[in-house]
Write a protein that holds these residues in place. Structure first.
Motif, short mmCIF file in Angstrom:
data_model
loop_
_atom_site.label_atom_id
_atom_site.label_comp_id
_atom_site.label_asym_id
_atom_site.label_seq_id
_atom_site.Cartn_x
_atom_site.Cartn_y
_atom_site.Cartn_z
N ASN A 12 0.81 -1.07 -0.10
CA ASN A 12 0.01 0.19 0.11
C ASN A 12 0.90 1.22 0.01
N PHE A 13 1.94 1.25 0.76
CA PHE A 13 2.90 2.32 0.84
C PHE A 13 3.29 2.55 -0.51
N VAL A 14 4.03 1.60 -1.33
CA VAL A 14 4.46 1.69 -2.52
C VAL A 14 3.38 2.14 -3.76
N ARG A 60 7.35 14.26 -6.76
CA ARG A 60 6.58 13.35 -7.39
C ARG A 60 7.59 12.17 -7.62
N ILE A 61 7.85 11.66 -6.35
CA ILE A 61 8.60 10.55 -6.07
C ILE A 61 7.97 9.49 -6.70
N VAL A 62 8.70 8.53 -7.18
CA VAL A 62 8.35 7.21 -7.88
C VAL A 62 9.39 6.18 -7.17
N ILE A 63 8.82 5.17 -6.66
CA ILE A 63 9.91 4.03 -6.10
C ILE A 63 9.72 2.70 -6.78
N VAL A 74 14.54 -2.62 -0.05
CA VAL A 74 15.51 -1.48 -0.81
C VAL A 74 14.83 -1.26 -2.33
N ALA A 75 14.87 0.05 -2.59
CA ALA A 75 14.09 0.51 -3.72
C ALA A 75 14.98 1.64 -4.37
N SER A 76 14.79 1.63 -5.60
CA SER A 76 15.42 2.93 -6.44
C SER A 76 14.12 4.00 -6.29
N GLY A 77 14.39 5.32 -5.95
CA GLY A 77 13.55 6.38 -5.84
C GLY A 77 13.94 7.35 -7.02
N ASP A 78 13.10 7.97 -7.73
CA ASP A 78 13.10 8.89 -8.70
C ASP A 78 12.27 9.91 -8.53
N LEU A 86 18.01 7.53 -6.74
CA LEU A 86 19.00 7.25 -5.53
C LEU A 86 18.17 5.73 -5.20
N SER A 87 18.91 5.02 -4.48
CA SER A 87 18.50 3.87 -3.87
C SER A 87 18.37 4.12 -2.42
N PHE A 88 17.45 3.40 -1.75
CA PHE A 88 17.25 3.51 -0.40
C PHE A 88 16.78 2.39 0.22
#
Length: 107
Positions: A12-14, A60-63, A74-78, A86-88
């Motif tokens: 749900n978060f994603v 407007r973050i997309v992970i 672990v996710a890439s955030g753009d 970046l990876s978080f």
């Protein structure tokens, strides 16, 4: 990328982040939740809603999840922020399908 199975709260978060839906994202967090994002802690509904708007919705973050093990995503955030993408690492505390605490750090 292989399919990654996520707990319902993380799923749900994603989905809420990627839909840029501040209300759905706020609903993921349980009462008394906390968020620690790169060293700053946000506690309670008002602070978390402000963090959601400033740090996730406005830029407007997309992970894109790359792995999930235990409680760590672990996710890439753009998005519209310096250095993107970046990876978080996002470490979730979850109870009753709601996020009780979240810690985010760069990987």
């Amino acid at each position: 990328m292989a399919d990654i199975t996520l707990p319902k709260a993380v799923e749900n978060f994603v989905a809420a982040i990627n839909a840029h839906d501040a209300n759905a994202l706020a609903a993921v967090f349980g009462d008394g939740a906390t968020v620690r994002d790169v060293g700053t802690t946000y506690a309670g509904t008002a602070e978390i809603r402000d963090w959601i708007q400033r740090q996730l919705i406005n830029p407007r973050i997309v992970i894109t999840p790359t792995s999930f093990a235990g409680d760590r995503l672990v996710a890439s955030g753009d998005g519209d922020f310096p250095g993107a993408p970046l990876s978080f690492a996002l470490v979730f505390g979850i109870k009753d399908d709601q996020v009780t605490n979240l810690a985010i750090d760069p990987v």
